[in-house]
Design an enzyme around this catalytic site. Structure first.
Site, PDB file in Angstrom:
ATOM      1  CD  GLU A  83      -3.007  -1.020   0.257  1.00 44.52           C
ATOM      2  OE1 GLU A  83      -3.120   0.036  -0.380  1.00 44.52           O
ATOM      3  OE2 GLU A  83      -3.755  -2.011   0.101  1.00 44.52           O
ATOM      4  NE  ARG A  93     -17.879  -3.042   2.127  1.00 40.22           N
ATOM      5  CZ  ARG A  93     -18.007  -4.350   2.345  1.00 40.22           C
ATOM      6  NH1 ARG A  93     -19.190  -4.875   2.560  1.00 40.22           N
ATOM      7  NH2 ARG A  93     -16.956  -5.141   2.352  1.00 40.22           N
ATOM      8  CB  CYS A 146      -6.185  -2.691   6.761  1.00 45.79           C
ATOM      9  SG  CYS A 146      -6.375  -4.454   7.114  1.00 45.79           S
ATOM     10  CG  HIS A 171      -4.685  -4.960   2.046  1.00 43.45           C
ATOM     11  ND1 HIS A 171      -4.889  -3.593   1.972  1.00 43.45           N
ATOM     12  CD2 HIS A 171      -5.470  -5.401   3.082  1.00 43.45           C
ATOM     13  CE1 HIS A 171      -5.760  -3.236   2.927  1.00 43.45           C
ATOM     14  NE2 HIS A 171      -6.124  -4.305   3.597  1.00 43.45           N
TER      15      HIS A 171
END
Ligand code: PCA
Length: 209
Positions: A83, A93, A146, A171
């Site tokens: 990332e 979410r 994360c 990830h």
């Protein structure tokens, strides 16, 4: 010299989280086979907004690592994805493992909008590809736990006078996409790349969209 590598516990009703399993495997293999001179400090973080970041900050302060690699699961991705950007946004979410579901909240009210990874993520993606592991730089770690931990780690390193410690988040996909042994190998390559960043200019790896 210490290197901090963290994974995550299972979340969202799943029984396992390959990120935590891969970190445990990396730790076992580091000692048994690879014999790296660095001391790996590993931990598996809770998937909670309230627990993960404080735990990581405590590890950063206790061990003063020379490099930091946080790892999490990104279901649906087709590659191991270093990332590049952590954003100052918690927008969940789904509820975390403690039932918390922050919406449109900053990670750090006084923090900048984003931090870039301080590790050479494009070199890392290239090194993973060269080892036969599907890999690509990602420009979003999402807005769940994360990204929260990634942002909190970079912010803490800045605030505590360590802005140049190489740090990133990786990830990993599910193990049907990249097997757990290959995920552990990817983490080992990541640790080496963080500790010994290539001198060459970084390769192409930006996103067109
Ligand atoms: N993946 C989630 C949280 C924990 C994990 O392994 C995420 O991408 O935010």
């Amino acid at each position: 010299m210490r290197v901090l590598v963290t994974g995550f516990a299972p979340f969202g009703g799943a029984a396992t989280n390959p990120s935590g399993d891969a970190v445990r495997r990396l730790a076992a293999q580091w000692d048994e086979q690879w014999d790296g001179p660095e001391r790996l400090v590993t931990d598996v973080l809770p998937v909670t907004f309230s627990g993960a970041a404080p735990r990581l900050r405590a590890l950063l302060d206790e061990h003063r690592p020379a490099a930091v690699l946080a790892v999490g699961l990104a279901e649906g991705r087709e590659a191991v994805t270093p990332e590049r950007v952590a954003v100052n946004l918690a927008d969940a979410r789904i509820p975390d493992n403690a039932g918390a579901q922050p919406l449109d909240e900053p990670v750090e009210p006084e923090g900048p909008a984003a931090y870039f990874a301080t590790a050479p993520v494009k070199h890392l993606a290239a090194a993973l590809l060269a080892a036969g592991i599907p890999a690509a730089v990602s420009h979003t770690a999402g807005t769940f736990v994360c990204n929260h931990v990634f942002y909190a780690a970079l912010h803490h390193l800045h605030r505590t006078g360590r802005p140049h410690v190489p740090a990133t988040f990786v990830h990993v996909p599910t193990t049907d996409v990249v097997a757990l042994d290959d995920q552990a190998t990817a983490l080992r390559i990541a640790v080496r790349t963080l500790l010994e960043p290539p001198a060459a200019p970084s390769p192409p790896g930006g996103a067109v969209h």
